[in-house]
Design a protein around this motif. Structure first.
Motif, PDB file in Angstrom:
ATOM      1  N   VAL B  14       0.601  -1.343   0.380  1.00 14.25           N
ATOM      2  CA  VAL B  14      -0.117  -0.035   0.033  1.00 14.25           C
ATOM      3  C   VAL B  14       0.560   1.345  -0.198  1.00 14.25           C
ATOM      4  O   VAL B  14       0.156   2.225  -0.386  1.00 14.25           O
ATOM      5  N   ARG B  15       2.257   0.851   0.514  1.00 13.87           N
ATOM      6  CA  ARG B  15       3.450   1.777   0.265  1.00 13.87           C
ATOM      7  C   ARG B  15       2.836   3.043  -1.373  1.00 13.87           C
ATOM      8  O   ARG B  15       2.892   4.482  -1.474  1.00 13.87           O
ATOM      9  N   HIS B  16       2.923   2.170  -2.279  1.00 12.98           N
ATOM     10  CA  HIS B  16       2.798   2.537  -2.902  1.00 12.98           C
ATOM     11  C   HIS B  16       1.410   3.051  -3.804  1.00 12.98           C
ATOM     12  O   HIS B  16       1.012   3.463  -5.366  1.00 12.98           O
ATOM     13  N   ILE B  17       0.211   3.152  -2.945  1.00 11.06           N
ATOM     14  CA  ILE B  17      -1.646   3.420  -3.603  1.00 11.06           C
ATOM     15  C   ILE B  17      -1.839   4.489  -2.941  1.00 11.06           C
ATOM     16  O   ILE B  17      -1.105   4.945  -1.718  1.00 11.06           O
ATOM     17  N   PRO B  18      -2.593   5.292  -3.512  1.00  9.62           N
ATOM     18  CA  PRO B  18      -2.456   7.073  -3.629  1.00  9.62           C
ATOM     19  C   PRO B  18      -3.518   6.357  -1.731  1.00  9.62           C
ATOM     20  O   PRO B  18      -4.353   5.411  -2.047  1.00  9.62           O
ATOM     21  N   ASP B  19      -3.441   7.165  -1.728  1.00 11.03           N
ATOM     22  CA  ASP B  19      -4.534   7.988  -0.654  1.00 11.03           C
ATOM     23  C   ASP B  19      -5.711   7.199  -0.315  1.00 11.03           C
ATOM     24  O   ASP B  19      -6.390   6.535   0.658  1.00 11.03           O
ATOM     25  N   LYS B  20      -6.580   7.703  -0.744  1.00  5.89           N
ATOM     26  CA  LYS B  20      -7.834   7.531  -0.754  1.00  5.89           C
ATOM     27  C   LYS B  20      -8.068   6.250  -0.967  1.00  5.89           C
ATOM     28  O   LYS B  20      -8.882   5.208  -0.753  1.00  5.89           O
ATOM     29  N   GLN B  21      -7.342   5.369  -1.838  1.00  2.00           N
ATOM     30  CA  GLN B  21      -7.831   4.206  -2.365  1.00  2.00           C
ATOM     31  C   GLN B  21      -6.802   2.723  -1.212  1.00  2.00           C
ATOM     32  O   GLN B  21      -6.753   1.704  -0.785  1.00  2.00           O
ATOM     33  N   ARG B  22      -6.099   3.829  -0.073  1.00  2.00           N
ATOM     34  CA  ARG B  22      -4.913   2.697   0.258  1.00  2.00           C
ATOM     35  C   ARG B  22      -5.807   2.074   1.745  1.00  2.00           C
ATOM     36  O   ARG B  22      -5.544   0.713   1.713  1.00  2.00           O
ATOM     37  N   ARG B  23      -6.596   2.561   2.270  1.00  2.00           N
ATOM     38  CA  ARG B  23      -7.663   2.091   3.203  1.00  2.00           C
ATOM     39  C   ARG B  23      -7.931   0.706   3.213  1.00  2.00           C
ATOM     40  O   ARG B  23      -7.995  -0.503   3.683  1.00  2.00           O
ATOM     41  N   GLU B  24      -8.994   0.701   1.538  1.00  2.00           N
ATOM     42  CA  GLU B  24      -9.640   0.290   1.657  1.00  2.00           C
ATOM     43  C   GLU B  24      -8.932  -1.323   0.800  1.00  2.00           C
ATOM     44  O   GLU B  24      -9.195  -2.455   1.206  1.00  2.00           O
ATOM     45  N   ILE B  25      -7.897  -1.260  -0.434  1.00  2.00           N
ATOM     46  CA  ILE B  25      -7.012  -1.689  -0.409  1.00  2.00           C
ATOM     47  C   ILE B  25      -6.221  -3.289   0.576  1.00  2.00           C
ATOM     48  O   ILE B  25      -6.550  -4.181   0.817  1.00  2.00           O
ATOM     49  N   GLU B  26      -6.172  -2.109   2.378  1.00  2.50           N
ATOM     50  CA  GLU B  26      -4.977  -2.712   2.700  1.00  2.50           C
ATOM     51  C   GLU B  26      -6.238  -3.593   4.049  1.00  2.50           C
ATOM     52  O   GLU B  26      -6.119  -4.650   3.535  1.00  2.50           O
ATOM     53  N   ARG B  27      -7.374  -3.102   3.688  1.00  2.99           N
ATOM     54  CA  ARG B  27      -8.596  -4.413   4.749  1.00  2.99           C
ATOM     55  C   ARG B  27      -8.425  -5.290   3.825  1.00  2.99           C
ATOM     56  O   ARG B  27      -8.926  -6.507   4.482  1.00  2.99           O
ATOM     57  N   GLU B  28      -8.691  -5.320   2.805  1.00 11.50           N
ATOM     58  CA  GLU B  28      -9.334  -6.577   1.518  1.00 11.50           C
ATOM     59  C   GLU B  28      -8.406  -6.894   1.635  1.00 11.50           C
ATOM     60  O   GLU B  28      -8.541  -8.553   1.480  1.00 11.50           O
ATOM     61  N   LEU B  29      -7.243  -6.658   1.703  1.00 16.84           N
ATOM     62  CA  LEU B  29      -5.908  -7.064   0.775  1.00 16.84           C
ATOM     63  C   LEU B  29      -5.297  -8.528   2.511  1.00 16.84           C
ATOM     64  O   LEU B  29      -5.095  -9.377   2.257  1.00 16.84           O
ATOM     65  N   ARG B  30      -6.223  -7.506   3.155  1.00 21.91           N
ATOM     66  CA  ARG B  30      -5.150  -8.477   4.356  1.00 21.91           C
ATOM     67  C   ARG B  30      -6.501  -9.866   4.957  1.00 21.91           C
ATOM     68  O   ARG B  30      -6.274 -10.790   4.727  1.00 21.91           O
ATOM     69  N   ALA B  31      -7.513  -9.339   5.244  1.00 21.55           N
ATOM     70  CA  ALA B  31      -9.018 -10.275   4.404  1.00 21.55           C
ATOM     71  C   ALA B  31      -8.387 -11.952   3.870  1.00 21.55           C
ATOM     72  O   ALA B  31      -8.733 -12.445   3.969  1.00 21.55           O
TER      73      ALA B  31
END
Lengths: 122, 334
Positions: B14-31
């Motif tokens: 997520v370091r390379h991902i823009p802020d506004k998508q970061r939280r959701e991608i992080e959550r989804e990826l963790r799951a």
């Protein structure tokens, strides 16, 4: 001298490369068809694998987001279980597109079968 | 508590991902990773091994992030690549020989022996080649990013048509990529005019650089030449926007070419172009009408003739197009 990006060591590698190329476009169709019943990332990965359309996880997860941004999938977070998961479902647009793609797929299948039948050695 | 492998993997992605998508991608990826680990554990793998295997199968986080953001994975994409190669080739073939020849002449005029005059400029020319490559590559990489971000404004590259096939004897129709090459060249030329005032292969005894161009020309002639070159470029831009050849742009192009070539030839004849200090005011360099002047004027004349031919030949081709097409049809009917 012909340029090749990868030099293939043997025939099975060559087959793999071509097969991958051939299957690449089918992932979108398979996902749209499978997600007519809602599903989440890893669940879809396994479902596609069982259905005989294996996809790499690092291809599928970004693809789901792209299809969502194109309006072909809708999503919803399910927080009722201990592990919150993002569920995707194919939208009406997505279903229409899947039908069109499926027709295309079947047309290609027919065309290839016909070409095979017309071939010289049967 | 130390960060788990999964934490580190997700953070790297997520370091390379823009802020506004970061939280959701992080959550989804963790799951997704947790689901994968559970599934592997259910098949009897030890949890640490399962985590390791799950992350290994997901692959390089930088690649995954690039797929999420659909970032270009090439510096210069296939759409821009042909123009890039063209520009690089044109600029190398035009700039490097000129740089080399000028340096040889300057060193020779400065009184270096033949070997030094021939070999020392090789290193400088190679350095210029590297700067050139970096500059052109950088410009095209930026252009490529911009095209990728605004696909609707990608009109710079018109669709290819058979008209673009090179005639056996005609120059190919002007294209944006040619113009980009010229713009880059003009920018480099203007930059070189300024740079040669402070960086020069020739220095005085106390180490100050001796400019190659006569410093007195900065009062009028250098700004004049820069203005004419920029105007000529503007005329070419106008000419390119018109589908057919136009008399006005060709006349303007011719006038500007002559406005450049004639005063420059006169200045060369008067030995006013190169700095006399290069040869300490002796030898052929400061003499009017010397061999240096003749050589410079000869080269200038060749370039001018080639440029004028190019301007007026494209007129003939565009005019002749319809007749050619007509005769081809006539032949086909017979």
């Amino acid at each position: 001298m012909p340029h090749s990006i990868v030099s293939y060591v043997n025939e099975s590698e060559l087959l793999d490369a071509h097969r991958q190329e051939l299957r690449r476009g089918s992932v979108v169709l398979a996902s749209l068809l499978a997600l007519r019943t809602p599903g989440y990332g890893y669940g879809l990965l396994e479902a596609l694998d069982r259905a005989g359309v294996p996809v790499a996880a690092n291809t599928l997860y970004p693809l789901l987001r792209r299809l969502e941004s194109q309006g072909l999938l809708t999503s919803e977070w399910d927080t009722s279980e201990t592990r919150p998961r993002k569920f995707y479902r194919t939208s009406q647009d997505g279903i229409r597109l899947a039908r069109a793609l499926l027709r295309e797929w079947q047309a290609i299948d027919k065309a290839l079968t016909r070409l095979d039948m017309e071939g010289p050695q049967r | 508590m130390t960060a788990s492998l999964t934490d580190r993997y997700v953070a790297a992605t997520v370091r390379h991902i823009p802020d506004k998508q970061r939280r959701e991608i992080e959550r989804e990826l963790r799951a997704a990773i947790a689901d994968d680990i559970d599934a592997r554990a259910a098949h009897g793998q030890a949890p640490p091994d399962a985590e390791y295997a799950a992350l290994r199968d997901l692959g390089d986080p930088a690649l995954l992030a690039a797929r999420y953001t659909r970032r270009a994975m090439a510096l210069i994409g296939p759409d821009t690549y042909p123009a890039y190669v063209h520009t690089l080739r044109v600029s190398c073939w035009s700039v490097l020989p000129i740089v080399y020849v000028v340096l040889v002449l300057v060193l020779r005029a400065h009184g270096e022996d033949a070997w030094t005059s021939i070999f020392r400029p090789v290193g400088t020319t190679l350095t210029v080649a590297m700067y050139l490559a970096v500059a052109v590559t950088g410009l095209f990489a930026i252009a490529d990013r911009r095209r990728a971000d605004h696909p609707d404004t990608a009109g710079l590259a018109e669709p290819w048509t058979p008209d673009r096939l090179a005639m056996a004897d005609d120059p190919p129709p002007a294209r944006w990529s040619d113009l980009i090459a010229e713009i880059v060249l003009v920018a480099l030329l203007i930059a070189a005019l300024f740079v040669q005032r402070v960086l020069s292969p020739v220095t005085t005894a106390d180490g100050t650089a001796v400019p190659i161009i006569n410093p007195a020309l900065w009062a009028f002639w250098v700004p004049y030449f820069i203005a004419v070159i920029v105007l000529a470029l503007a005329v070419k831009v106008v000419a390119l926007r018109q589908p057919a050849w136009s008399l006005a742009t060709s006349v303007a192009g011719t006038a500007l070419t002559l406005a450049l070539a004639v005063p420059l030839a006169w200045l060369f004849w008067q030995a006013q172009v190169l700095n006399h200090a290069l040869s300490h005011g002796t030898g052929a360099l400061p003499a009017a009408g010397s061999w240096i002047a003749w050589l410079a004027i000869l080269v200038l004349a060749l370039i001018t003739i080639a440029s004028l031919l190019g301007t007026w030949r494209s007129r003939n081709r565009n005019r002749g197009g319809d007749i050619d097409a007509g005769s081809t049809y006539a032949k086909a009917e017979r």
